[in-house]
Design a protein around this motif. Sequence first.
Motif, short mmCIF file in Angstrom:
data_model
loop_
_atom_site.label_atom_id
_atom_site.label_comp_id
_atom_site.label_asym_id
_atom_site.label_seq_id
_atom_site.Cartn_x
_atom_site.Cartn_y
_atom_site.Cartn_z
N ILE A 95 12.00 91.20 72.38
CA ILE A 95 13.33 90.61 72.56
C ILE A 95 13.66 90.46 74.04
O ILE A 95 13.39 91.37 74.84
CB ILE A 95 14.40 91.48 71.85
CG1 ILE A 95 14.12 91.51 70.34
CG2 ILE A 95 15.80 90.96 72.13
CD1 ILE A 95 14.99 92.49 69.58
N ASP A 96 14.22 89.33 74.39
CA ASP A 96 14.69 89.07 75.75
C ASP A 96 16.06 89.75 75.89
O ASP A 96 17.05 89.29 75.31
CB ASP A 96 14.81 87.56 75.98
CG ASP A 96 15.22 87.19 77.40
OD1 ASP A 96 16.13 87.85 77.94
OD2 ASP A 96 14.65 86.23 77.94
N PHE A 97 16.11 90.83 76.66
CA PHE A 97 17.33 91.64 76.74
C PHE A 97 18.51 90.83 77.25
O PHE A 97 19.63 90.94 76.72
CB PHE A 97 17.09 92.86 77.64
CG PHE A 97 18.28 93.76 77.75
CD1 PHE A 97 18.61 94.63 76.72
CD2 PHE A 97 19.09 93.74 78.89
CE1 PHE A 97 19.72 95.47 76.82
CE2 PHE A 97 20.19 94.57 78.99
CZ PHE A 97 20.50 95.44 77.95
N ASP A 98 18.32 90.03 78.29
CA ASP A 98 19.42 89.27 78.86
C ASP A 98 19.99 88.26 77.87
O ASP A 98 21.21 88.09 77.76
CB ASP A 98 18.96 88.55 80.13
CG ASP A 98 18.67 89.52 81.27
OD1 ASP A 98 19.25 90.63 81.25
OD2 ASP A 98 17.88 89.17 82.16
N ARG A 99 19.10 87.58 77.14
CA ARG A 99 19.58 86.63 76.14
C ARG A 99 20.33 87.34 75.01
O ARG A 99 21.33 86.83 74.49
CB ARG A 99 18.41 85.82 75.58
CG ARG A 99 17.97 84.68 76.48
CD ARG A 99 16.86 83.88 75.81
NE ARG A 99 16.52 82.69 76.58
CZ ARG A 99 17.08 81.50 76.42
NH1 ARG A 99 18.03 81.34 75.52
NH2 ARG A 99 16.72 80.47 77.15
N SER A 106 19.29 83.86 67.57
CA SER A 106 18.00 83.25 67.28
C SER A 106 17.22 82.90 68.55
O SER A 106 16.00 82.77 68.52
CB SER A 106 18.17 81.97 66.44
OG SER A 106 18.65 82.28 65.15
N SER A 107 17.93 82.77 69.66
CA SER A 107 17.26 82.40 70.91
C SER A 107 16.83 83.62 71.72
O SER A 107 16.29 83.47 72.82
CB SER A 107 18.20 81.53 71.77
OG SER A 107 19.27 82.31 72.29
N SER A 108 17.06 84.82 71.18
CA SER A 108 16.81 86.05 71.96
C SER A 108 15.43 86.65 71.76
O SER A 108 15.07 87.62 72.43
CB SER A 108 17.86 87.11 71.59
OG SER A 108 17.64 87.59 70.26
N GLY A 109 14.66 86.12 70.82
CA GLY A 109 13.35 86.71 70.53
C GLY A 109 13.32 87.54 69.27
O GLY A 109 12.27 88.03 68.87
N LEU A 110 14.48 87.71 68.62
CA LEU A 110 14.51 88.40 67.33
C LEU A 110 13.62 87.67 66.32
O LEU A 110 13.53 86.44 66.34
CB LEU A 110 15.93 88.44 66.77
CG LEU A 110 16.92 89.42 67.39
CD1 LEU A 110 18.35 89.03 66.99
CD2 LEU A 110 16.63 90.85 66.97
N LYS A 111 13.01 88.42 65.42
CA LYS A 111 12.20 87.81 64.37
C LYS A 111 12.84 87.99 63.00
O LYS A 111 12.29 87.52 61.99
CB LYS A 111 10.79 88.42 64.37
CG LYS A 111 10.00 88.11 65.63
CD LYS A 111 9.83 86.61 65.84
CE LYS A 111 9.02 86.30 67.08
NZ LYS A 111 8.98 84.83 67.34
#
Length: 297
Positions: free
Chosen positions: A268-272, A38-43
């Motif tokens: 999406i934030d790839f690293d997260r 949930s913290s990665s930018g997924l919707k």
Amino acid sequence: MDFPDKVQIKEVGPRDGLQNEKEFVTTDVKVEWINRLSSSGLKYIEITSFVPPKWIPALADASEVAGKITRVPGITYAALVPNRKGLERALEADLDEVSVFMSASEAHNRKNINKSVDETFPVLEEVVKDAVSAGKKVRGYVSTVFGCPYDGAVPVDHVKKVTDRLLNMGVYEISLGDTIGVANPWQMDQVLKDITQSFSPDQLALHLHDTRGMALANTLVGLTHGIKVFDSAAGGLGGCPYAKGAAGNTASEDLIHMLEEMGIDTGIDFDRFMEAAKYIEKKLEKSLPSRQLRISS
């Protein structure tokens, strides 16, 4: 090639990825993993399945997981439901969206649902009607679009029949599944060329498995046909319990990397996301198929 500027990745790892795991993943681990996703930018995250525990013991804690996750505004939390009883549980858990499922091939549908294709329609129609009445959106999975482990090749007309019925029920999007990972780019092109003559690409998504290493190549073909929604699972988790040798889903991080390198925005934030993928790989205590995980280890 004409590609979209932006696509949506629908993360199905917590459901489709974990449903075949032999060792039960604890509720707390599932919750922590979903929170990290949930913290990665997924919707969109499909968090579980409200099927009878005897069918899928790995997801017997569906209600507990739904109740314990930290829900982030702007993210759709979804679950798979097989019937009216499953829907009732999903509504009690106040999920944002539910998904229904069936196959394009008769043999796989009977093996998976214990009903013929035509017998399945009334069951799902009741679920869709009640879900929509409750204010929930309904997504539809169509399995074995590109091949069946029992029937072999599946006529595109069968796929279009099922797609048409589901859309007319009130399903807003159909996820076309390469359930056993048999599709090749030429076949993908031919099937999508036919299907998109009858349905808008905006009504369609692709759910690809990577049994033969073709998932990303097939994704590329999907992009050329205007498909902008793709299902995938962190680490490449998953597989079909009724399809011998079927590998996991497209690995989300491999998909994110490819799209972003092509200049296609995933949001999406790839690293997260990689942190979330590494977390579940560690908890499962085994190497997952993801290429990005492999090169980062």
